[in-house]
Design a protein around this motif. Structure first.
Motif, PDB file in Angstrom:
ATOM      1  N   GLY A 138     -36.462 -66.383 -25.790  1.00 19.48           N
ATOM      2  CA  GLY A 138     -37.771 -65.749 -25.835  1.00 19.48           C
ATOM      3  C   GLY A 138     -37.736 -64.276 -26.159  1.00 19.48           C
ATOM      4  O   GLY A 138     -38.782 -63.680 -26.458  1.00 19.48           O
ATOM      5  N   MET A 139     -36.582 -63.654 -26.126  1.00 18.44           N
ATOM      6  CA  MET A 139     -36.456 -62.235 -26.454  1.00 18.44           C
ATOM      7  C   MET A 139     -36.115 -62.073 -27.936  1.00 18.44           C
ATOM      8  O   MET A 139     -35.489 -62.938 -28.547  1.00 18.44           O
ATOM      9  CB  MET A 139     -35.374 -61.582 -25.597  1.00 18.44           C
ATOM     10  CG  MET A 139     -35.674 -61.599 -24.101  1.00 18.44           C
ATOM     11  SD  MET A 139     -37.007 -60.493 -23.629  1.00 18.44           S
ATOM     12  CE  MET A 139     -36.188 -58.901 -23.819  1.00 18.44           C
ATOM     13  N   ASP A 140     -36.498 -60.942 -28.487  1.00 14.44           N
ATOM     14  CA  ASP A 140     -36.224 -60.634 -29.896  1.00 14.44           C
ATOM     15  C   ASP A 140     -34.815 -60.051 -30.002  1.00 14.44           C
ATOM     16  O   ASP A 140     -34.572 -58.933 -29.516  1.00 14.44           O
ATOM     17  CB  ASP A 140     -37.255 -59.635 -30.414  1.00 14.44           C
ATOM     18  CG  ASP A 140     -37.049 -59.267 -31.885  1.00 14.44           C
ATOM     19  OD1 ASP A 140     -36.004 -59.658 -32.468  1.00 14.44           O
ATOM     20  OD2 ASP A 140     -37.919 -58.587 -32.440  1.00 14.44           O
ATOM     21  N   PRO A 141     -33.887 -60.764 -30.633  1.00 13.43           N
ATOM     22  CA  PRO A 141     -32.509 -60.249 -30.682  1.00 13.43           C
ATOM     23  C   PRO A 141     -32.393 -58.948 -31.465  1.00 13.43           C
ATOM     24  O   PRO A 141     -31.553 -58.100 -31.125  1.00 13.43           O
ATOM     25  CB  PRO A 141     -31.737 -61.387 -31.364  1.00 13.43           C
ATOM     26  CG  PRO A 141     -32.758 -62.169 -32.100  1.00 13.43           C
ATOM     27  CD  PRO A 141     -34.016 -62.068 -31.297  1.00 13.43           C
ATOM     28  N   PHE A 142     -33.212 -58.784 -32.475  1.00 14.03           N
ATOM     29  CA  PHE A 142     -33.102 -57.583 -33.303  1.00 14.03           C
ATOM     30  C   PHE A 142     -33.676 -56.365 -32.594  1.00 14.03           C
ATOM     31  O   PHE A 142     -33.178 -55.239 -32.772  1.00 14.03           O
ATOM     32  CB  PHE A 142     -33.777 -57.828 -34.651  1.00 14.03           C
ATOM     33  CG  PHE A 142     -33.169 -58.989 -35.386  1.00 14.03           C
ATOM     34  CD1 PHE A 142     -31.883 -58.916 -35.890  1.00 14.03           C
ATOM     35  CD2 PHE A 142     -33.868 -60.175 -35.525  1.00 14.03           C
ATOM     36  CE1 PHE A 142     -31.302 -59.989 -36.542  1.00 14.03           C
ATOM     37  CE2 PHE A 142     -33.303 -61.260 -36.178  1.00 14.03           C
ATOM     38  CZ  PHE A 142     -32.015 -61.169 -36.689  1.00 14.03           C
ATOM     39  N   ALA A 143     -34.689 -56.567 -31.757  1.00 12.02           N
ATOM     40  CA  ALA A 143     -35.206 -55.460 -30.958  1.00 12.02           C
ATOM     41  C   ALA A 143     -34.153 -55.005 -29.943  1.00 12.02           C
ATOM     42  O   ALA A 143     -33.954 -53.800 -29.738  1.00 12.02           O
ATOM     43  CB  ALA A 143     -36.490 -55.886 -30.240  1.00 12.02           C
ATOM     44  N   LEU A 144     -33.458 -55.961 -29.322  1.00  8.11           N
ATOM     45  CA  LEU A 144     -32.413 -55.598 -28.369  1.00  8.11           C
ATOM     46  C   LEU A 144     -31.239 -54.915 -29.064  1.00  8.11           C
ATOM     47  O   LEU A 144     -30.640 -53.983 -28.519  1.00  8.11           O
ATOM     48  CB  LEU A 144     -31.936 -56.838 -27.618  1.00  8.11           C
ATOM     49  CG  LEU A 144     -32.933 -57.463 -26.638  1.00  8.11           C
ATOM     50  CD1 LEU A 144     -32.331 -58.698 -25.971  1.00  8.11           C
ATOM     51  CD2 LEU A 144     -33.363 -56.456 -25.584  1.00  8.11           C
TER      52      LEU A 144
END
Length: 498
Positions: free
Chosen positions: A165-171
């Motif tokens: 559910g998290m955006d890997p590219f934002a992290l």
């Protein structure tokens, strides 16, 4: 990698396939995050171990997934509140990072370190550098810890673990990580569909490596292996390090008593693991209980491989099934039961594989009747030390495939005339000299090698025997991984092995 010119680049395989990252070691086959789990992982063909690092009160890095001891030893105590000496008294099997690094160095394994406690990343770097260890990746779910590793110019690749559910590219942008580790194993029946071409392309454009979640579903894993990713975590490294390439060379493998180096011999666990590794045949031993049941056990007594005592032939099936056939091997396998021949045939059939049945002490009429009832006669072959048993097998069934031993007969012509065997077993020294003659007589030569010389395993691959009966699947895996699978058909080590 996003940070170009890393002092120690990300480990990789020469064949370009994703790294097999054993999740907490081979945690499907040994207690997680222990030295034994790491040893088993190496034997099952892993390239890398995923380990979890916490810090004791006195600053020692130790390997544990949980911050407390409740899950592993049932003690209500937190690692951070204990000095190493106190921790060792409570959890003697919990290794230190230094012990794990030393074992990885010895076994040629890389380390994928999940940093579980703030500050443990810096300690991990110091311990790796002190040991001269270069094949590692450090990562964490903790954003601040990942950021600190990057800001400190960690000489190893750094990953950020990405929850579903998290955006890997934002992290990745937030932390500066080199690798996005997608922890998406709970993404439905087909989590592989979440790894889209758009995601893969964006990762390439951003110079981000990708590591995938711990996976043990065969159908899912088979698709993940073909993806352009750095590595895949799994509790079952055997599912990525299979012997399938041997089939392309015309070699069928026979696992003696199952994968007996990694699970208790002649059990369902040993059989299942053999098939996951890619075995074509499962070899097992059959005896008859006091009430006529066909059970799978090698010895005439239960003393060596169970927690009981007494002769198999004097015990009923109920008595035999009440025994623990796994605790002698390891605490992890405690509670394993003696299987029946029917159960093992069903296991073979579920994998679409075959069986080598050694009849130790059972009525051949009963054995053949069960095999025929289950529609399995064409998928197995038989042998016994007792020649009378083999004669009875042939008398009961003209179609039963029998195995004979070359050294028991002066010539192969006499051998063939005796029982009409389909398969002839040779030891290494005889194989080179007589295998061609065996083929010419319409029988399949099977090379048997129960030794432990890695060079002989490499030479066996060059010989390309149509069947290979072996005891050390781990050494065969290592030979497949480390040497060419084609070449000269002569091997001096084989000829000298006798």
């Amino acid at each position: 990698m996003r940070r170009h010119g890393l002092r120690f680049p990300c480990p990789s395989r020469a064949d370009g396939r994703p790294l097999s990252i054993a999740h907490r070691g081979a945690s499907a086959h040994a207690a997680e995050n222990t030295l034994e789990a790491f040893r088993v992982a190496a034997g099952l063909g892993a390239d890398m171990w995923e380990i979890d690092v916490h810090l004791t009160r006195d600053g020692v890095a130790v390997i544990s997934h949980d911050p407390a001891l409740g899950h592993t030893v049932g003690v209500d105590a937190r690692i951070e509140a204990l000095d190493l000496a106190d921790l060792r008294a409570l959890a003697p099997d919990m290794p230190t990072l230094d012990e794990t690094i030393a074992l990885a160095s010895k076994l040629g394994q890389a380390l994928y370190v999940e940093v579980k406690a703030r500050g443990a990343g810096a300690v991990t770097i110091r311990r790796l550098m002190a040991a001269g260890f270069q094949s590692a990746v450090l990562g964490s779910f903790m954003i601040d810890e990942v950021r600190d590793l990057v800001d400190a110019v960690c000489p190893f690749p750094v990953s950020v673990l990405v929850p579903l559910g998290m955006d890997p590219f934002a992290l990745a942008a937030q932390t500066g990580a080199d690798i996005i580790h997608l922890c998406w194993e709970r993404g439905g029946e087909r989590p592989q569909d979440l790894v889209t071409q758009v995601l893969l392309q964006q990762a390439r454009e951003l110079d981000l490596g990708i590591v995938l979640w711990h996976e043990a579903r065969r159908a899912v894993l088979d698709e993940l292996i073909d993806m352009p990713v750095l590595g895949i975590c799994t509790n079952n490294p055997e599912m990525m390090a299979r012997l399938d390439p041997l089939r392309a060379l015309g070699i069928q493998t026979v696992f003696h008593r199952g994968a007996n180096r990694f699970a208790p011999e002649n059990t369902v666990s040993a059989g299942r693991l053999a098939f996951e590794l890619g075995a074509d045949y499962l070899e097992l031993d059959v005896r008859q209980s006091a009430d006529g049941a066909l059970v799978v056990i090698h010895d005439a007594t239960v003393d060596r491989t169970t927690n009981g005592t007494g002769r198999v032939a004097d015990m009923t099936l109920s008595e035999l099934r009440a025994l623990d056939a796994g605790s002698w091997f390891s605490r992890f396998h405690s509670g394993e039961k003696l299987p029946t021949l029917r159960e093992m045939i069903a296991l073979c059939q579920s994998y679409g594989r075959q069986m080598y049945i050694e009849i130790k002490a059972a009525d051949p009429v009963n054995v053949i009747a069960l095999v025929e009832e289950m529609g399995f006669l064409a998928d197995c072959f038989f042998w016994s030390h007792d020649t009378e048993i083999l004669r009875n097998v042939r008398a009961v069934s003209h179609n039963a495939r029998i195995r004979s031993t070359a050294t028991d007969y002066p010539t192969l012509d006499i051998l063939k005339a005796h029982l009409g065997p389909a398969i002839v077993e040779f030891h290494p020294d005889d194989f080179c000299q007589r295998a061609a003659e065996c083929r010419a007589l319409g029988m399949t030569p099977m090379l048997q090698y129960f030794g432990e010389d890695p060079e002989i395993f490499r030479q066996i691959l060059l010989l390309r025997p149509p069947m290979l009966n072996l005891d050390r699947a781990d050494l065969l895996l290592a030979a497949c991984a480390g040497g060419k699978l084609a070449g000269d058909s002569h091997g001096n080590a084989i000829r000298d092995a006798g």
